[in-house]
Design a protein around this motif. Structure first.
Motif, PDB file in Angstrom:
ATOM      1  N   PRO A 285       7.946   3.641 -10.441  1.00 46.49           N
ATOM      2  CA  PRO A 285       6.755   3.373 -11.263  1.00 46.49           C
ATOM      3  C   PRO A 285       5.733   4.491 -11.153  1.00 46.49           C
ATOM      4  N   ASP A 286       4.912   4.621 -12.204  1.00 42.89           N
ATOM      5  CA  ASP A 286       3.776   5.541 -12.114  1.00 42.89           C
ATOM      6  C   ASP A 286       2.458   4.789 -12.014  1.00 42.89           C
ATOM      7  N   LEU A 287       2.528   3.436 -11.966  1.00 43.22           N
ATOM      8  CA  LEU A 287       1.340   2.600 -11.771  1.00 43.22           C
ATOM      9  C   LEU A 287       1.765   1.218 -11.321  1.00 43.22           C
ATOM     10  N   ILE A 288       1.026   0.659 -10.360  1.00 44.07           N
ATOM     11  CA  ILE A 288       1.232  -0.731  -9.914  1.00 44.07           C
ATOM     12  C   ILE A 288      -0.082  -1.470 -10.079  1.00 44.07           C
ATOM     13  N   LEU A 289      -0.023  -2.645 -10.684  1.00 42.24           N
ATOM     14  CA  LEU A 289      -1.199  -3.492 -10.863  1.00 42.24           C
ATOM     15  C   LEU A 289      -1.032  -4.774 -10.065  1.00 42.24           C
ATOM     16  N   THR A 290      -2.036  -5.116  -9.246  1.00 47.46           N
ATOM     17  CA  THR A 290      -2.003  -6.363  -8.487  1.00 47.46           C
ATOM     18  C   THR A 290      -3.421  -6.695  -8.028  1.00 47.46           C
ATOM     19  N   ASN A 291      -3.550  -7.571  -7.028  1.00 46.09           N
ATOM     20  CA  ASN A 291      -4.862  -7.953  -6.508  1.00 46.09           C
ATOM     21  C   ASN A 291      -4.773  -8.189  -5.012  1.00 46.09           C
ATOM     22  N   LYS A 292      -5.927  -8.169  -4.358  1.00 44.99           N
ATOM     23  CA  LYS A 292      -5.962  -8.293  -2.901  1.00 44.99           C
ATOM     24  C   LYS A 292      -5.498  -9.662  -2.420  1.00 44.99           C
ATOM     25  N   VAL A 293      -5.739 -10.698  -3.209  1.00 46.69           N
ATOM     26  CA  VAL A 293      -5.337 -12.042  -2.792  1.00 46.69           C
ATOM     27  C   VAL A 293      -3.833 -12.088  -2.547  1.00 46.69           C
ATOM     28  N   ARG A 294      -3.072 -11.442  -3.425  1.00 46.57           N
ATOM     29  CA  ARG A 294      -1.610 -11.471  -3.293  1.00 46.57           C
ATOM     30  C   ARG A 294      -1.080 -10.376  -2.374  1.00 46.57           C
ATOM     31  N   ASP A 295      -1.622  -9.169  -2.518  1.00 45.04           N
ATOM     32  CA  ASP A 295      -0.955  -8.019  -1.903  1.00 45.04           C
ATOM     33  C   ASP A 295      -1.871  -7.105  -1.106  1.00 45.04           C
TER      34      ASP A 295
END
Length: 352
Positions: free
Chosen positions: A150-160
């Motif tokens: 990948p050239d970008l990962i989208l997530t959030n602190k709650v999960r990851d």
């Protein structure tokens, strides 16, 4: 038997019978009174008081990228340099997947929800073609993610949040602080990371116009404001929830001018209150939407909705208690989900 023993036995039998009758009467009154002020959110005049919802923050839009080179995005983990137009995006939660689909981006990889269908079933199937499953939400397969280059990962602190260092070694990782309530601000961050701010602004404007049409269908702002709507979720292995002002679904209801009753006042972080089956009358409102996470039996949906307390809720008696899809109303967070929810609200609350 002596006269004294007979008298004692008669007295005891009479007392038991009286107590049994009293208990039965109390149960009947509790059932019949549900939704009419007996321990519910209804006031003495039979109306439902609105929740005390705080003002919602306005969305702050990052500046669009200029040029074709990498640009920096402010994230929950600090500034992150991302490509101007990423082509191989991996998303690790439902809101991030909704954002990508809304903005016309098909990720190369995504985590799956804890449902039989894998990706949430409200998403258009043709938009999910080719997306590789990289594990469950909150437990992604890092090797599978890396293999996608990948050239970008989208997530959030709650999960990851605890995996940020590992993820950022694979690709630039854009994390929001949380999910749910701040979904509109999160969408702006996702749009900036994906290089799709103009498309995002158009999606937001379309949603606002859609919400306005639903308000008009409900009779206008004044009528919508008088309408109290609670959202109930039956959950396998947990107490039943009534969602508050600071929830994803709470913001959508607020956008059309309605919202929950005062039963949610004081809820932790404004998200929800939890109630037992014996307290289901507290969920009563002018209109009620309910969903189940898990099986109807194990989440107690079947038992509660078959009971007298539920059947005597005003919303139920008036035909304004509607079952909805948990994946869409609760689990799916974003503008694609919100548009479908608005359609359902209008359909269910304006049908004759």
């Amino acid at each position: 038997m002596s006269r004294s023993a007979a008298a004692t036995r008669h007295h005891t039998t009479t007392a038991v019978a009286a107590a049994t009758a009293l208990a039965a009467t109390a149960l009947l009154l509790t059932a019949c009174g549900a939704g009419d002020g007996q321990g519910s959110a209804a006031g003495p005049d039979g109306s439902f008081a609105p929740a005390d919802c705080p003002a919602r923050p306005a969305t702050t839009w990052p500046a669009p990228a200029t040029g074709n080179g990498p640009h920096k995005i402010a994230t929950a983990m600090g500034e992150v340099s991302v490509p101007a137009a990423p082509h191989r995006v991996v998303v690790l939660d439902t809101a991030e997947l909704d954002s990508a689909i809304t903005l016309g981006v098909t990720p190369v990889g995504a985590t799956r929800s804890d449902v039989a269908s894998g990706f949430l079933d409200y998403l258009p199937k043709d938009k999910l073609t080719g997306i590789k499953d990289v594990g469950k939400i909150g437990a992604p397969d890092l090797e599978a993610i890396a293999a996608l280059k990948p050239d970008l990962i989208l997530t959030n602190k709650v999960r990851d949040g605890g995996r940020y260092d590992q993820l950022s070694k694979i690709a630039p990782t854009v994390m929001t602080e949380s999910t749910g309530y701040p979904w509109k601000q999160n969408f702006a961050v996702h749009a900036a990371a994906l290089g799709r701010i103009p498309e995002a602004r158009r999606a937001v404007a379309a949603y606002a116009a859609h919400a306005g049409r639903v308000t008009a269908a409900l009779g206008g702002p004044a009528a919508a404001k008088r309408l109290r709507t609670n959202v109930v979720r039956f959950i396998e292995g947990a107490d039943t929830r009534i969602y508050g002002c600071r929830s994803y679904i709470g913001t959508i209801l607020a956008d059309i001018g309605t919202g929950p009753t005062s039963v949610v006042n004081g809820s932790k972080d404004g998200l929800m209150v939890e109630i037992s089956p014996e307290e289901i009358n507290k969920a009563d409102a002018n209109a009620l939407f309910y969903a189940a996470y898990g099986s109807p039996e194990k989440s107690k949906e079947t038992q509660i909705t078959a009971g007298p307390l539920w059947k005597n809720l005003r919303a139920v008696r008036n035909g304004r208690a509607q079952r909805v899809d948990d994946q869409l109303w609760i689990q799916g967070i974003g503008y694609t989900a919100a548009g479908t929810i608005l359609d359902e609200v209008q359909q269910k609350l304006t049908k004759k």
